[in-house]
Motif scaffolding. Sequence first.
Motif, short mmCIF file in Angstrom:
data_model
loop_
_atom_site.label_atom_id
_atom_site.label_comp_id
_atom_site.label_asym_id
_atom_site.label_seq_id
_atom_site.Cartn_x
_atom_site.Cartn_y
_atom_site.Cartn_z
N LEU A 61 -48.61 79.96 -10.87
CA LEU A 61 -47.24 79.95 -11.37
C LEU A 61 -46.29 80.32 -10.24
CD1 LEU A 61 -47.47 81.75 -14.85
CD2 LEU A 61 -46.96 79.33 -14.45
N LYS A 62 -45.22 79.52 -10.08
CA LYS A 62 -44.21 79.82 -9.06
C LYS A 62 -42.83 79.44 -9.59
CE LYS A 62 -46.58 81.41 -5.56
NZ LYS A 62 -46.35 82.76 -4.99
N TRP A 63 -41.94 80.44 -9.60
CA TRP A 63 -40.55 80.20 -9.97
C TRP A 63 -39.72 79.85 -8.74
CZ3 TRP A 63 -37.79 79.27 -14.14
CH2 TRP A 63 -38.24 79.70 -15.40
N ASN A 64 -38.85 78.86 -8.90
CA ASN A 64 -37.81 78.58 -7.91
C ASN A 64 -36.51 79.14 -8.48
OD1 ASN A 64 -35.94 77.57 -6.10
ND2 ASN A 64 -36.80 75.50 -6.07
N VAL A 65 -36.18 80.35 -8.02
CA VAL A 65 -35.06 81.07 -8.62
C VAL A 65 -33.75 80.33 -8.37
CG1 VAL A 65 -33.86 83.28 -8.68
CG2 VAL A 65 -36.33 83.22 -8.31
N GLU A 66 -33.56 79.73 -7.21
CA GLU A 66 -32.30 79.07 -6.88
C GLU A 66 -32.06 77.86 -7.79
OE1 GLU A 66 -34.51 80.03 -4.73
OE2 GLU A 66 -33.44 81.65 -3.69
N ASP A 67 -33.10 77.07 -8.01
CA ASP A 67 -32.96 75.88 -8.85
C ASP A 67 -33.33 76.13 -10.30
OD1 ASP A 67 -32.19 74.55 -6.60
OD2 ASP A 67 -34.12 73.59 -6.24
N THR A 86 -57.59 66.52 -7.46
CA THR A 86 -58.90 66.35 -8.10
C THR A 86 -59.65 67.67 -8.22
OG1 THR A 86 -59.89 65.84 -5.94
CG2 THR A 86 -59.10 63.98 -7.26
N ALA A 87 -58.95 68.78 -8.12
CA ALA A 87 -59.54 70.10 -8.30
C ALA A 87 -58.44 71.05 -8.78
CB ALA A 87 -60.18 70.60 -7.01
N ALA A 88 -58.83 72.28 -9.04
CA ALA A 88 -57.88 73.27 -9.57
C ALA A 88 -56.71 73.47 -8.61
CB ALA A 88 -58.59 74.59 -9.81
N VAL A 89 -55.52 73.59 -9.20
CA VAL A 89 -54.29 73.78 -8.42
C VAL A 89 -53.84 75.23 -8.59
CG1 VAL A 89 -51.94 72.97 -8.00
CG2 VAL A 89 -53.69 71.36 -8.81
N LYS A 90 -54.16 76.03 -7.59
CA LYS A 90 -53.72 77.42 -7.59
C LYS A 90 -52.62 77.67 -6.57
CE LYS A 90 -55.13 82.11 -6.43
NZ LYS A 90 -56.15 82.94 -5.77
N ALA A 91 -52.77 77.09 -5.37
CA ALA A 91 -51.84 77.32 -4.27
C ALA A 91 -50.58 76.49 -4.48
CB ALA A 91 -52.50 76.97 -2.94
N MET A 92 -49.43 77.16 -4.54
CA MET A 92 -48.13 76.50 -4.70
C MET A 92 -47.07 77.30 -3.97
SD MET A 92 -48.10 75.26 -8.68
CE MET A 92 -48.32 76.95 -9.22
N ALA A 93 -46.04 76.60 -3.48
CA ALA A 93 -44.93 77.27 -2.79
C ALA A 93 -43.72 76.36 -2.80
CB ALA A 93 -45.32 77.64 -1.36
N TRP A 94 -42.55 76.96 -3.08
CA TRP A 94 -41.28 76.24 -3.02
C TRP A 94 -40.66 76.42 -1.64
CZ3 TRP A 94 -39.50 73.09 -6.86
CH2 TRP A 94 -40.05 73.24 -8.13
N SER A 95 -40.02 75.37 -1.15
CA SER A 95 -39.36 75.45 0.15
C SER A 95 -38.08 76.27 0.03
CB SER A 95 -39.03 74.04 0.66
OG SER A 95 -38.20 74.12 1.81
N PRO A 96 -37.90 77.29 0.87
CA PRO A 96 -36.66 78.05 0.84
C PRO A 96 -35.55 77.40 1.66
CG PRO A 96 -38.18 79.04 2.39
CD PRO A 96 -38.90 77.87 1.79
N HIS A 97 -35.82 76.25 2.27
CA HIS A 97 -34.85 75.60 3.16
C HIS A 97 -34.22 74.36 2.54
CE1 HIS A 97 -36.56 78.23 6.24
NE2 HIS A 97 -37.75 77.78 5.90
N LYS A 98 -34.98 73.64 1.69
CA LYS A 98 -34.46 72.42 1.08
C LYS A 98 -34.70 72.50 -0.43
CE LYS A 98 -35.36 69.56 5.15
NZ LYS A 98 -36.05 68.36 5.68
N ARG A 99 -33.74 72.06 -1.16
CA ARG A 99 -33.83 72.13 -2.61
C ARG A 99 -34.84 71.12 -3.16
NH1 ARG A 99 -30.21 74.55 -5.92
NH2 ARG A 99 -28.54 75.77 -4.94
N GLY A 100 -35.63 71.59 -4.13
CA GLY A 100 -36.52 70.71 -4.85
C GLY A 100 -37.76 70.28 -4.10
N ILE A 101 -38.16 70.99 -3.03
CA ILE A 101 -39.36 70.64 -2.27
C ILE A 101 -40.46 71.61 -2.66
CG2 ILE A 101 -40.34 70.22 -0.01
CD1 ILE A 101 -38.08 68.33 -0.79
#
Length: 558
Positions: free
Chosen positions: A383-389, A419-434
């Motif tokens: 789980l990852k929140w993008n607070v700005e967006d 094709t496998a479990a998705v645990k690693a996630m990160a939002w870009s702090p430099h560009k919106r929506g990445i």
Amino acid sequence: MSGYSGNPFINNTPSSSPLKNSDNRVTKRPLGGSSSSQLSSPTRRPRTTGSAVYGDRFIPSRTEIDLNTIASIGSIVSRPSAVPSLTEDQVEFERERQAHETFDAVLKNELFGEKLLRDAVGTESSLDRIKNTRPSKISSNVPLDEDVPTTPPDSMGIDSQIHSAPVTPHRGLHSQTEEFHRPSSNSVRGASLLTYRERTGIRPSTSFMMQSQFFDTMSPVRPDSKKLLLSPGKKFRQIAKIPYRVLDAPSLADDFYYDLVDWSSTDMLAVALGKSIFLADNATGDVIHLCDTENEYTSLSWVGAGSHLAVGQGNGLVEIYDVIKKKCVRTLSGHMDRVACLSWNNYVLTSGSRDRRILHRDVRIPDSYFERIETHTQEVCGLKWNVEDNKLASGGNDNMLFVYDSVARNPVLTFNEHTAAVKAMAWSPHKRGILGSGGGTADKRLKVWNVNTSQKLSDIDTGSQVCNMIWSKNTDEILTSHGYSRYNLTLWDFPTMDPVAILKGHSFRVLHLTLSADGTTVVSGAGDETLRYWKIFDKPKVKAKPDSVIFSAFNQIR
């Protein structure tokens, strides 16, 4: 000597050697009347048998290797360009490439510098002309054994100049009694073995010989080459390949779905070890024991202000601790199984569990949660929140990646390419929506998405299980931690996705990863029960704020 039959050097000689017969004896050169015309006397006249013509002169056939060799001598860099693999750093690759370019420039300056010095135009040095030389392209379809046409250079095209016979390098290459002429075309510059030349009877003067670049007797190379070797090269970013601090972390769980390390905005590191949670103050080095449990801690996450810590347990409960009072101030229920991930969005705490549910909790109201999402068919592990967006990304053991708008129940985007479990996630702090995401053992891919356009920007095979991910705040780079089977950290440049650095040290899966408040230091935790501190990023440069035009004019009026 057992294991060897006879002389090993003789046995290792290839059986196809022309100087070796079946009895392993060296045959002597035939004195005369031999059937081999190539080993006969050079004064022997050629003879003809049938349609085959035998001659004493050996003329080698021009192969593609010969043509490539000639082309490499006339090109800028003889080393073929390559793309750095996942086992080498981009920084090390660029250093090696610069070293090869410097070596090629110095070598060609030593070979062709005298010729280029006499042909110099303006203030451009011979070394600069070598650097500006474009690679020559030689067609392998044209044999070099054919006679060279006697057409003057000025009337010939570039292709005819390229296909001309090569000049022997050692004959008068640096002679002062020769005058060289470059091809008339401006597309070929600098030294080349395939350049026309003409002899003249003009003898060099003493002053010209004194001005020769060989006049520097203190150095074995020309002054231009010496200047290049002594000049500072391109500065590369220095990244320490070893951690500056290693701490023992006994009972640190080696479970892919756990997230047990987090760094607060107040420079406080929280670590869950077994059934206890400890806080380490990075400024003072003090370690504080926060709490214990009879169950098992499975996840933890700091609130943005750094005053409270949310803790998930194996029984499905979520507790919120006040780190100043060292006291649990809230206990939130709702999950039926372990809470694998937590993420804050101001006063909203979102939790994901093995019961396949995502719960949104508002800590300002007495209810345990105000929204329940059931889009995943298996455990929610990321789980990852993008607070700005105000967007939420969730990954699950069902290989699905969803993006939600605020606290909406239904996702606005669905990505099913992993094709496998998705645990690693990160939002870009430099560009919106990445958004960046990484797959597990059966996937091993790092993907970057633009959630505004629903497009995939990058797709890289990391070669190893992606366990966690951080997007740097100071630089536009992504740091991934890996499990089966490399156990390292890889720093990726965005958007080129080149491996900038590979950090090794852990001997088990690097499951836990967190970034310091200033964005310079990363702490990694693995199943080897160690915490390693890596100094990877530099502090961002403080930009001077421009003076306001309105206030400047106002001050001038006053």
